[in-house]
Scaffold this motif. Sequence first.
Motif, PDB file in Angstrom:
ATOM      1  N   ARG B  55      77.661  19.128   5.217  1.00  0.00           N
ATOM      2  CA  ARG B  55      78.425  20.264   4.685  1.00  0.00           C
ATOM      3  C   ARG B  55      77.665  21.576   4.905  1.00  0.00           C
ATOM      4  NH1 ARG B  55      80.985  17.293   5.504  1.00  0.00           N
ATOM      5  NH2 ARG B  55      81.496  18.973   6.898  1.00  0.00           N
ATOM      6  N   ASN B  56      76.338  21.461   5.172  1.00  0.00           N
ATOM      7  CA  ASN B  56      75.551  22.660   5.476  1.00  0.00           C
ATOM      8  C   ASN B  56      75.914  23.243   6.832  1.00  0.00           C
ATOM      9  OD1 ASN B  56      74.089  22.592   3.128  1.00  0.00           O
ATOM     10  ND2 ASN B  56      72.609  21.140   3.946  1.00  0.00           N
ATOM     11  N   TYR B  57      76.595  22.445   7.673  1.00  0.00           N
ATOM     12  CA  TYR B  57      76.971  22.930   9.006  1.00  0.00           C
ATOM     13  C   TYR B  57      78.344  23.595   9.013  1.00  0.00           C
ATOM     14  CZ  TYR B  57      72.912  20.336  10.393  1.00  0.00           C
ATOM     15  OH  TYR B  57      71.629  19.892  10.491  1.00  0.00           O
ATOM     16  N   LEU B  88      86.406  17.595  -2.254  1.00  0.00           N
ATOM     17  CA  LEU B  88      86.557  18.979  -1.807  1.00  0.00           C
ATOM     18  C   LEU B  88      85.331  19.791  -2.224  1.00  0.00           C
ATOM     19  CD1 LEU B  88      88.626  20.772  -0.358  1.00  0.00           C
ATOM     20  CD2 LEU B  88      89.574  21.346  -2.582  1.00  0.00           C
ATOM     21  N   VAL B  89      84.512  20.149  -1.233  1.00  0.00           N
ATOM     22  CA  VAL B  89      83.277  20.884  -1.534  1.00  0.00           C
ATOM     23  C   VAL B  89      83.576  22.372  -1.720  1.00  0.00           C
ATOM     24  CG1 VAL B  89      80.968  21.464  -0.671  1.00  0.00           C
ATOM     25  CG2 VAL B  89      81.922  19.190  -0.264  1.00  0.00           C
ATOM     26  N   GLY B  90      84.408  22.926  -0.861  1.00  0.00           N
ATOM     27  CA  GLY B  90      84.725  24.354  -0.980  1.00  0.00           C
ATOM     28  C   GLY B  90      85.908  24.752  -0.115  1.00  0.00           C
ATOM     29  N   THR B  91      86.582  25.873  -0.491  1.00  0.00           N
ATOM     30  CA  THR B  91      87.725  26.386   0.276  1.00  0.00           C
ATOM     31  C   THR B  91      87.559  27.900   0.418  1.00  0.00           C
ATOM     32  OG1 THR B  91      89.024  24.860  -1.033  1.00  0.00           O
ATOM     33  CG2 THR B  91      90.244  26.313   0.411  1.00  0.00           C
ATOM     34  N   ALA B  92      87.791  28.384   1.611  1.00  0.00           N
ATOM     35  CA  ALA B  92      87.703  29.840   1.803  1.00  0.00           C
ATOM     36  C   ALA B  92      88.880  30.307   2.664  1.00  0.00           C
ATOM     37  CB  ALA B  92      86.382  30.208   2.463  1.00  0.00           C
ATOM     38  N   PRO B  93      89.859  31.006   2.034  1.00  0.00           N
ATOM     39  CA  PRO B  93      90.966  31.553   2.831  1.00  0.00           C
ATOM     40  C   PRO B  93      90.505  32.853   3.520  1.00  0.00           C
ATOM     41  CG  PRO B  93      91.282  32.005   0.500  1.00  0.00           C
ATOM     42  CD  PRO B  93      89.981  31.288   0.615  1.00  0.00           C
ATOM     43  N   TYR B  94      91.071  33.130   4.674  1.00  0.00           N
ATOM     44  CA  TYR B  94      90.693  34.343   5.418  1.00  0.00           C
ATOM     45  C   TYR B  94      91.942  35.139   5.802  1.00  0.00           C
ATOM     46  CZ  TYR B  94      85.970  32.522   5.820  1.00  0.00           C
ATOM     47  OH  TYR B  94      84.709  32.058   5.535  1.00  0.00           O
ATOM     48  N   ARG B  95      91.773  36.446   5.744  1.00  0.00           N
ATOM     49  CA  ARG B  95      92.840  37.341   6.197  1.00  0.00           C
ATOM     50  C   ARG B  95      92.151  38.430   7.019  1.00  0.00           C
ATOM     51  NH1 ARG B  95      96.377  41.248   2.245  1.00  0.00           N
ATOM     52  NH2 ARG B  95      97.293  42.512   3.909  1.00  0.00           N
ATOM     53  N   TYR B  96      92.643  38.635   8.211  1.00  0.00           N
ATOM     54  CA  TYR B  96      92.017  39.621   9.120  1.00  0.00           C
ATOM     55  C   TYR B  96      92.937  40.820   9.297  1.00  0.00           C
ATOM     56  CZ  TYR B  96      89.173  35.538  10.139  1.00  0.00           C
ATOM     57  OH  TYR B  96      88.347  34.456  10.019  1.00  0.00           O
ATOM     58  N   GLU B 114      83.067  33.227  -3.202  1.00  0.00           N
ATOM     59  CA  GLU B 114      82.546  31.997  -3.822  1.00  0.00           C
ATOM     60  C   GLU B 114      82.829  30.784  -2.939  1.00  0.00           C
ATOM     61  OE1 GLU B 114      83.529  30.914  -7.842  1.00  0.00           O
ATOM     62  OE2 GLU B 114      82.981  32.939  -8.509  1.00  0.00           O
ATOM     63  N   GLY B 115      84.062  30.758  -2.395  1.00  0.00           N
ATOM     64  CA  GLY B 115      84.458  29.655  -1.507  1.00  0.00           C
ATOM     65  C   GLY B 115      83.686  29.714  -0.202  1.00  0.00           C
ATOM     66  N   ALA B 116      83.516  30.935   0.331  1.00  0.00           N
ATOM     67  CA  ALA B 116      82.809  31.086   1.611  1.00  0.00           C
ATOM     68  C   ALA B 116      81.355  30.641   1.499  1.00  0.00           C
ATOM     69  CB  ALA B 116      82.884  32.541   2.063  1.00  0.00           C
ATOM     70  N   GLU B 117      80.766  30.872   0.326  1.00  0.00           N
ATOM     71  CA  GLU B 117      79.373  30.449   0.116  1.00  0.00           C
ATOM     72  C   GLU B 117      79.247  28.935   0.274  1.00  0.00           C
ATOM     73  OE1 GLU B 117      78.114  32.658  -3.496  1.00  0.00           O
ATOM     74  OE2 GLU B 117      76.129  31.937  -2.949  1.00  0.00           O
ATOM     75  N   LYS B 118      80.338  28.223  -0.142  1.00  0.00           N
ATOM     76  CA  LYS B 118      80.317  26.756  -0.058  1.00  0.00           C
ATOM     77  C   LYS B 118      80.694  26.252   1.342  1.00  0.00           C
ATOM     78  CE  LYS B 118      81.228  26.087  -4.925  1.00  0.00           C
ATOM     79  NZ  LYS B 118      82.327  26.051  -5.885  1.00  0.00           N
ATOM     80  N   THR B 119      81.661  26.930   1.973  1.00  0.00           N
ATOM     81  CA  THR B 119      82.080  26.439   3.294  1.00  0.00           C
ATOM     82  C   THR B 119      81.143  26.917   4.402  1.00  0.00           C
ATOM     83  OG1 THR B 119      83.577  28.304   3.524  1.00  0.00           O
ATOM     84  CG2 THR B 119      84.547  26.256   2.723  1.00  0.00           C
ATOM     85  N   CYS B 120      80.419  27.988   4.140  1.00  0.00           N
ATOM     86  CA  CYS B 120      79.512  28.520   5.166  1.00  0.00           C
ATOM     87  C   CYS B 120      78.096  28.641   4.623  1.00  0.00           C
ATOM     88  CB  CYS B 120      79.983  29.892   5.642  1.00  0.00           C
ATOM     89  SG  CYS B 120      81.690  29.916   6.161  1.00  0.00           S
ATOM     90  N   PRO B 121      77.483  27.521   4.215  1.00  0.00           N
ATOM     91  CA  PRO B 121      76.149  27.623   3.628  1.00  0.00           C
ATOM     92  C   PRO B 121      75.090  28.087   4.637  1.00  0.00           C
ATOM     93  CG  PRO B 121      76.810  25.325   3.849  1.00  0.00           C
ATOM     94  CD  PRO B 121      77.980  26.133   4.256  1.00  0.00           C
TER      95      PRO B 121
END
Lengths: 224, 389
Positions: B55-57, B88-96, B114-121
């Motif tokens: 999940r660190n990757y 489910l470790v983390g969820t991060a929605p994105y809007r560009y 908070e979600g990005a911290e988990k999905t993108c450690p």
Amino acid sequence: MSLLKIKNVSKIYGPLKALDGVNLTVENGEWLAIMGPSGSGKSTMMNIIGCMDKPSLGEVILDGVDIAKESDKKLTEIRRDKIGLIFQQFHLINYLTAVENVMVSQYYHSMPDEKEAMEALERVGLADRAKHLPSQLSGGEQQRVCIARALINHPEIVLADEPTGNLDEANENIVIDIFKQLHRQGTTLIVVTHDPEVAEVAQRTVVLEHGRLVKEIINENFEE
Amino acid sequence: MKRQTMFLKMITASLLRRRSRMLVALLAIAVGATILSGLVTIYYDVPRQMGEQFRNYGANMIFTPSGSDKLSTDAINKAKGLIDSNELVGTAPYRYENITVYERPLMAAATDFEGAEKTCPYWRIDGEWPSKNGEALVGKETAETLDLRAGDTVTLVYDLEGQTTAAKPSEKAERNQNSLEFKVTGILDTGGNEEKYIFVSIADMESLTGKSDIFDMTELSVSASQERLSDYAEKISSEVDGLSARLVKRVTQSENTVLSKLQALVLLVTIIVLLLTMICVATTMMAVVTERRKEVGLRKALGASNRSIIFEFMGEGLLLGAIGGLLGSIFGFIFAQAVSINVFNSSIQFHWILIPITILVSVLVTGISCVLPVRSATDVDPALVLKGE
């Protein structure tokens, strides 16, 4: 009817005849000593009478059954039911106590009974040593445990192989006294020995040489 | 006394009163059972342990709109609801969105930090993660272009009419634009495209653009096997309208490869340990039988059948196997715990079911190991005891 009848028994190992046409009869309740030098065939004779070996030729009728014709399984049953063995080296199981060693014989025969095993030890004067391991017993005491074990299932024949061979004089006398007592109670005893003093107390002595029975001595002074 | 009682008395006396010899056999079985139980524990715990490491990757699943529409919060939540919350470790929605800073056209990304911290450690931040509205994370490349550092402020301008090209200052007033000032809390270093973006919170992006509840994609980090992930993706894609779930194959496939190789290695070592234990127990039992030939001869002379001899030696062997298995299941857990803490930096759970399983396997292995030695015991000639050997 005789308890044991050996007719023209030979045991042949290649060119060697360990027993050569032996004839012998043992009556019920008789005390027989078998003597002879080393290599005379005493052990082979013991093995055959004790149902641990079969003859190459001849018949061995024990209590009406020709054991020469029986299977190994049947021989084990006969040995278990009819024969009590006493050894020169005692052969007690070293991790079992005196009473447990006696009960092992009951275990293979029928049902272990500690009370009965204790009574057997009492008969050989060892009730107070019943809970001791063989290593805690003297040679004489070990031989008495061995005798108690041989007698526990009330065998037809007690076969003793050099029973006093490893004992001092005092213990030898104790064992001979036990044999006398057994004989008085009607037990059939066959004792293989080198010791003339042990043979002298028997009712009859046969001498083996080179696999043949060469002499038979009736003890005229036998004390009933 | 019952025969069974005498049987138990004989085998326990043999084990207890012949301690030194039997301790060697017990040690062999206990060591084998320890390694076996430990490795089995690790074997089943490795996917969880490695999953956490992987999940660190980064994210291993992505939600994208299946048509031309954007993703809605409802659709994302519905899809998330189909995944086991424990996995489910983390969820991060994105809007560009295209924005301008100092008239330079740039890309702003809104996400749940908070979600990005988990999905993108793996994100490295020089400074801190934004913790409230009005704060932004600036990609390294953009920060260099704009000469921004943590603690600086930056104004993001959004053209409400959709103009993305830089406008002349004279035209700016005539155009319908919205702007918000942000405090830069950190500079983002990822080595990837993220370095080109300015990250703001979802609420700030909605204030800036005046449009809410639209997302371009969602990244998820799910701790599950590749097979399970595929099942999730398939289920979500079919059950949630307008949303397509797919796996980040470079992550899931490498995870699967490493896991299967690691499990194969553990399995191989387990089999080798079992074989070595069997050899060790068989050798020890063979020595025990050889040492007790005279006793076997005596028992047979006393009338013991071959079956009795087999039962007695097997009884001793199986009792040793059970004791060794019990010790092994306890020490195996300690062994697995030590490996887990030292290798994966996390503890493992104790599985009670492993105690009866280890004892059963240990008894079976000991039983199989005893077959040859015990068979050789039945070959002993009872006449041996009369030969004075």
